[in-house]
Every structure is written in structure tokens, then in C-alpha cells.
Design a protein around this motif. Structure first.
Motif, PDB file in Angstrom:
ATOM      1  N   ARG A  12      85.376 -13.498 -23.691  1.00 44.70           N
ATOM      2  CA  ARG A  12      86.293 -12.779 -22.217  1.00 44.70           C
ATOM      3  C   ARG A  12      85.995 -11.270 -22.555  1.00 44.70           C
ATOM      4  O   ARG A  12      86.145 -10.378 -23.646  1.00 44.70           O
ATOM      5  CB  ARG A  12      87.518 -12.984 -22.692  1.00 44.70           C
ATOM      6  N   ALA A  27      88.381 -14.055 -18.014  1.00 45.94           N
ATOM      7  CA  ALA A  27      86.554 -14.394 -18.219  1.00 45.94           C
ATOM      8  C   ALA A  27      85.236 -13.867 -17.873  1.00 45.94           C
ATOM      9  O   ALA A  27      85.385 -13.788 -16.238  1.00 45.94           O
ATOM     10  CB  ALA A  27      86.260 -15.832 -18.170  1.00 45.94           C
ATOM     11  N   GLY A  29      82.055 -15.009 -17.507  1.00 46.04           N
ATOM     12  CA  GLY A  29      81.467 -15.455 -16.681  1.00 46.04           C
ATOM     13  C   GLY A  29      81.712 -17.486 -17.355  1.00 46.04           C
ATOM     14  O   GLY A  29      82.763 -17.585 -17.914  1.00 46.04           O
ATOM     15  N   ASP A  30      81.201 -18.870 -16.475  1.00 44.23           N
ATOM     16  CA  ASP A  30      81.389 -19.506 -17.192  1.00 44.23           C
ATOM     17  C   ASP A  30      80.849 -20.674 -17.492  1.00 44.23           C
ATOM     18  O   ASP A  30      81.297 -21.469 -18.578  1.00 44.23           O
ATOM     19  CB  ASP A  30      81.608 -20.798 -14.910  1.00 44.23           C
ATOM     20  N   SER A  31      79.868 -19.834 -18.666  1.00 46.33           N
ATOM     21  CA  SER A  31      79.181 -20.168 -19.368  1.00 46.33           C
ATOM     22  C   SER A  31      78.336 -19.525 -20.316  1.00 46.33           C
ATOM     23  O   SER A  31      78.805 -17.888 -20.134  1.00 46.33           O
ATOM     24  CB  SER A  31      78.012 -21.802 -18.493  1.00 46.33           C
TER      25      SER A  31
END
Lengths: 303, 255
Positions: A12, A27, A29-31
Motif C-alpha cells: 500500500r 492499495a 494493486g490487487d495481488s
């Protein structure tokens, strides 16, 4: 007044206000894998909009973005502060939550893999990897060939059978070495064309590998390049005259007692070639001409 | 597999062991990796535990412990930042010492040793590899949280300054700072003891334990470290982007 600080913490990005409280975060990104690819993207890709919004200038407090990655993504109009002291950053970091162990490990492993991949696929690094592998294969092939005498004398039949099998293996290995050398030479002619023409592509590749890169090679003095790869320590009176350069093209055309003198001038020319390879200037023809004239002079002086 | 005899835990350490009767003393750490072997070190089985021999001639921290270094040593559950991790010989032992709940952030700058470190980290659950230059802490500040200890093994002329800058940014106020001082990288114009004295003076913001000379395992090396005082964190420190210094002076030519 303490500045407002924007900084990364794992997956983050956070904005910490002057009193040391997290004001907002988003964030990257998501992963873990997606964040690793974003950080390593070349050329840089835009930040997610939520993260970009964290840079929105707020009245009343100066903003510090010390992180070089975030600073390279700053929207126009937001000043970055590269001179932010370690102290300011330390205070802001106190506010961040500790990353959870599982995602943190996945993220750092993905980032490491991404960085290794990105760096090792650069042509120069490919050249260094190939040069080291070729050298290793050549050494082990030499050992096998040196052992040949032992087997060729073997009289009894079980050993003869083994010797044949081993001979076939050796030929296949020699073929592998030839293929590897051919690939190495192609890459060398692309990465260091001038140097390849001057000393031969294989020696050029080994020089780059020994120096740790073509920029490092170009910064060297001729006398240092001359001794790259020399096994014996230089000392007064008696010492190595040449290292890798000993195998340079046309070394064999020079009378042995003049080889030291040739290595000296070839080293000087090689540095010029390496520098021309940095600037991208084609200089090989002139340098090869100077090299050949030098060899002629050395041969005449003998008679 | 033969069960090992005479293995006993060192007082105050959860994952560090010695074997009775060995001279000089041999140290073993409880292996976390699977398979346990990292650098062809000896492996022992003691009950449920798998132990790895900490070879003092391969590891400066291992040599110091063999020669009596007592404190600070990574403890169970701690987070440590390791500068100059190379291929992971010593980092793997520190990872053993901090145990499954701890973490070792292993920093290495050059890509080929780092590739091997990455391979090791894939099977070492608490060893986290980071490819970065210890001279530029701002570049990995987003990857490393505050830590309980820093171990510096970077073989640079300004290794102490590099270590202290990292300590100012990453070290918790009750943390530990340990440095393997490689005096041969600090110039040959001064003797190792003079370099040591200079390093001790530079670390005036750390309450240092007595230094340990690592000979005969590592010549011209010392292990040095202690706990930071508040003064360390009051200093502003560098701007986090230190320039590399020039080459080290060579030894005078022998005539």
C-alpha cells in the motif's frame, strides 16, 4: 512545521499528516504479483488512480515524497523532496501498520523474481552469463580431452567398449561447446562490436564478464585491462604481462619475445574500442588498422 | 540416521546449540529450510530437531560466536535486516535463530549472488530477499518495516556509515546493531587495529560490546556491535542517497 509524507509500506501507499497520523491510504494493486510487476515495469506504467489521488496538494503543509519510485510517478505540479532526511522518514514510518507475514513474503519473492528477470534479460547481462558458461564448459572439455590418453591405451575389451561410449559423449559435448561459442559470438558482436572486431568476439565477451559490464570496462585504464584475468599477482620485475588478452586474435602472429609489447598496445586500443562501444561510434576499422601496423613493426624489429 | 549425542542448547537462545566435547566449540542452529542443507554444512538429527553446523570459516557471525561473542545475537521471533546477504550462507543461520515467527530481510546488490539467494528463500520460510543497494535506503524503505536488529556485512570502505544510515531509518529504539568489520576494504594504509579504533569512534551513538577479532577464521576482520543510544536517532543522517566513494588505496609496492 513537520511535512506531510507520502510513502510506501509493502502493498500500500500511505499519506501521513504532520502529527504522525495516517491521513489516507490506497492499495498499489490487487495481488502481490501485480504490485511486483507495477514496481518493476519498464517503462514505468501509471499508478492506480486511488494512489495518484494521495498526491493531491493540501494547503498548510509541505509534502515530502522521498521514495524514488513514487517520486518518479509524481503528477506535474507536486514538488518532491529528495533531500528529505532519514529522520523525517523514520518518524512517518512509525505510523504504518506492520505488514501481515503471508502476503509480505509472497510480495517480496515475486518482486525478487521480477527484478532478476528484468536485469538478466538485458543484452549485456546475457553476454556476461554466456561468457561465464562458455568458459566453464571449455574448462571441463579441456579436462576431458586431457584424460583421453588414458583411455586410448586401454587394452581389454570392457574398457574399449567404455572408451567408445565416452568418446561419443565427448564429441557431443564438444558440439555443445561449439554451439555455445557461436551464440556467444553473435551476442558479443551486438553488444561490443568494436571490441569484438579488435580482439575477437570471445575474448571481448570474457573481458566484459571479467570487468562486470561494458561500462566498467570502458572506465578502466589500458594497463588494468591488460591484466584482466591474469592469474599471477603483479610484482616488480617478474609478473604477468597479459591475462585474457593472451588469447586475443593475431596474438600468435607476434614473435613471443615481443608479446608483452604487443599486449601493451593492444590493451590501449581495446580501451578505446570499449569506449567507442559505449558511445556507439563505429571505430573498428581504424583500430584494426592500427593494430595490424603495430604487428608489422614488431615483426620487422626482430630481423 | 544416527542420533546425535552431547547436543545442548546455549543458555538464553531458543535455536542455538553446541556439542559437548568439541574443541574448538562447534555451534549448530535448528534448521528451518527444507531440505535443511544450504552450503554443504554438516547436518545432525537430535530428537525431533534437525541441526545445521555453523561453519566459522564460512561465516563471520559464526566465527565470532565460536570465539565467545555473547551479545547481541538474533533472538526468537525477532525481525532482522541483513545488509550484504550474498548467496545466503550466514543469512540462513540468522533465519534459523529468529525462528518461524521471526523474519530476516536479506539485502544484496549484485544480481548473480542474489539469484542464488532467491532460490534459497523459496524454501526458507522466514528469509525475505531484496535486491537493492544498501547505500540507498530510501529505495527499499517501503519494503522493510522497523526491525529489532541490523547486521552489516558489506565490505565497503564506508561500511560503518552505510550501516548507521540504515540503523537510523530501520532500527527500533531497543534494537541491536552488529557489524562485521572488513578492514581490508577500508584501505591498506592503516593497520587493522587502527581501522577498528576509527570504526569504534564513528559508532559513538552505539553502546558497543567489546569487539571480537575473527582470526584465524577471517583475517583482518572484527565483529562489533551493541545497542543504540538515543543520540543515534537524533542525528539527521544522510539524505539516503550516498554517493559511492573512490577506490581504496592499494598496499604500498614491496620493493
Amino acid at each position: 512545521m513537520a511535512p506531510r509524507v507520502v510513502l510506501r509500506g509493502g502493498l500500500r501507499v500511505y499519506r501521513v499528516d504532520p502529527s504522525g497520523r495516517i491521513e489516507a491510504s490506497a492499495a498499489l494493486g490487487d495481488s502481490p504479483g501485480a504490485v511486483a510487476r507495477l514496481l518493476e515495469a519498464d517503462p514505468p506504467t501509471p499508478l492506480p488512480p486511488d494512489v495518484a489521488r494521495l498526491f493531491a496538494p493540501a494547503p498548510g503543509a509541505p509534502m515530502v515524497v522521498a521514495d524514488p519510485f513514487l517520486a518518479s510517478h509524481l503528477p506535474t505540479g507536486v514538488p518532491s523532496a529528495p533531500a528529505a532526511s532519514i529522520r523525517e522518514l523514520r518518524d512517518a514510518r512509525e505510523a504504518l501498520p506492520r505488514p501481515p507475514p503471508g502476503p509480505e513474503r509472497a510480495f517480496l519473492l515475486a518482486l525478487a523474481a521480477e527484478r532478476i528477470r528484468r536485469i538478466l534479460q538485458e543484452p549485456e547481462e546475457v553476454l556476461i552469463s554466456l561468457a561465464r558458461e562458455e568458459e566453464r564448459v571449455e574448462r571441463s572439455l579441456d579436462r576431458e580431452v586431457a584424460a583421453a590418453g588414458h583411455w586410448l591405451d586401454a587394452g581389454s575389451s570392457p574398457l574399449t567398449e567404455y572408451a567408445d561410449e565416452w568418446q561419443r559423449f565427448r564429441e557431443r559435448y564438444a558440439q555443445h561447446h561449439d554451439d555455445l561459442s557461436a551464440r556467444l559470438e553473435t551476442v558479443a558482436r551486438q553488444v561490443v562490436p568494436n571490441l569484438s572486431d579488435l580482439v575477437g568476439p570471445r575474448v571481448a565477451a570474457r573481458l566484459v564478464a571479467a570487468a562486470g559490464g561494458k561500462a566498467a570496462l570502458a572506465r578502466m585504464s589500458g594497463s588494468r585491462l591488460q591484466l584482466l584475468g591474469a592469474r599471477r599477482r603483479p610484482s616488480r620485475g617478474r609478473g604477468p604481462r597479459y591475462g585474457l588478452l593472451f588469447r586475443a586474435s593475431r596474438m600468435a602472429d607476434v614473435p613471443p619475445e615481443r608479446a608483452g609489447a604487443y599486449a601493451r598496445s593492444l590493451a590501449a586500443l581495446s580501451v578505446i574500442a570499449a569506449r567507442a562501444d559505449i558511445t556507439g561510434r563505429p571505430l573498428a576499422r581504424e583500430l584494426v588498422g592500427r593494430r595490424d601496423r603495430r604487428i608489422e613493426r614488431l615483426r620487422r624489429r626482430r630481423q | 540416521m544416527r542420533a546425535a549425542r552431547g547436543i545442548r542448547a546455549l543458555a538464553g537462545h531458543a535455536h542455538l546449540f553446541e556439542r559437548a566435547g568439541d574443541e574448538p566449540r562447534s555451534l549448530w542452529t535448528e534448521a528451518l529450510g527444507d531440505p535443511p542443507e544450504v552450503y554443504r554444512e554438516r547436518i545432525l538429527h537430535s530428537g525431533e530437531r534437525v541441526l545445521r553446523r555453523w561453519d566459522p570459516s564460512r561465516s563471520k557471525f559464526g566465527a565470532a560466536l565460536t570465539k565467545g561473542w555473547a551479545e547481541p545475537v538474533p533472538g526468537d521471533g525477532e525481525r532482522w535486516l541483513y545488509l550484504g546477504a550474498s548467496t545466503g550462507t550466514t543469512p540462513s543461520h540468522l533465519a534459523d535463530l529468529v525462528g518461524p515467527a521471526g523474519r530476516v530481510y536479506a539485502l544484496e546488490r549484485s544480481v548473480r549472488p542474489f539469484a542464488r539467494l532467491h532460490q534459497l528463500a523459496l524454501r526458507y520460510p522466514n528469509l525475505l530477499p531484496i535486491l537493492a543497494d544498501a547505500r540507498r535506503p530510501m529505495e527499499y524503505a517501503g519494503l522493510v518495516p522497523p526491525v529489532d536488529g541490523i547486521y552489516v556485512d558489506v565490505a565497503q570502505p564506508d561500511q560503518v556509515a552505510i550501516g548507521l544510515d540504515n540503523a537510523r531509518l530501520f532500527l527500533g529504539s531497543a534494537g541491536a546493531f552488529v557489524i562485521a568489520l572488513k578492514t581490508a576494504s577500508m584501505g591498506r594504509e592503516r593497520e587493522p587495529r587502527q581501522h577498528l579504533a576509527a570504526a569504534v569512534a564513528e559508532m559513538d551513538a552505539i553502546e558497543l560490546e567489546p569487539a571480537v577479532d575473527l582470526a584465524p577464521y577471517h583475517r583482518r576482520h572484527f565483529l562489533l556491535g551493541g545497542r543504540p543510544t538515543r543520540a543515534l536517532f537524533r542525528e539527521p543522517g544522510g539524505d539516503g542517497a550516498r554517493r559511492p566513494t573512490g577506490p581504496v588505496n592499494r598496499a604500498p609496492r614491496r620493493s
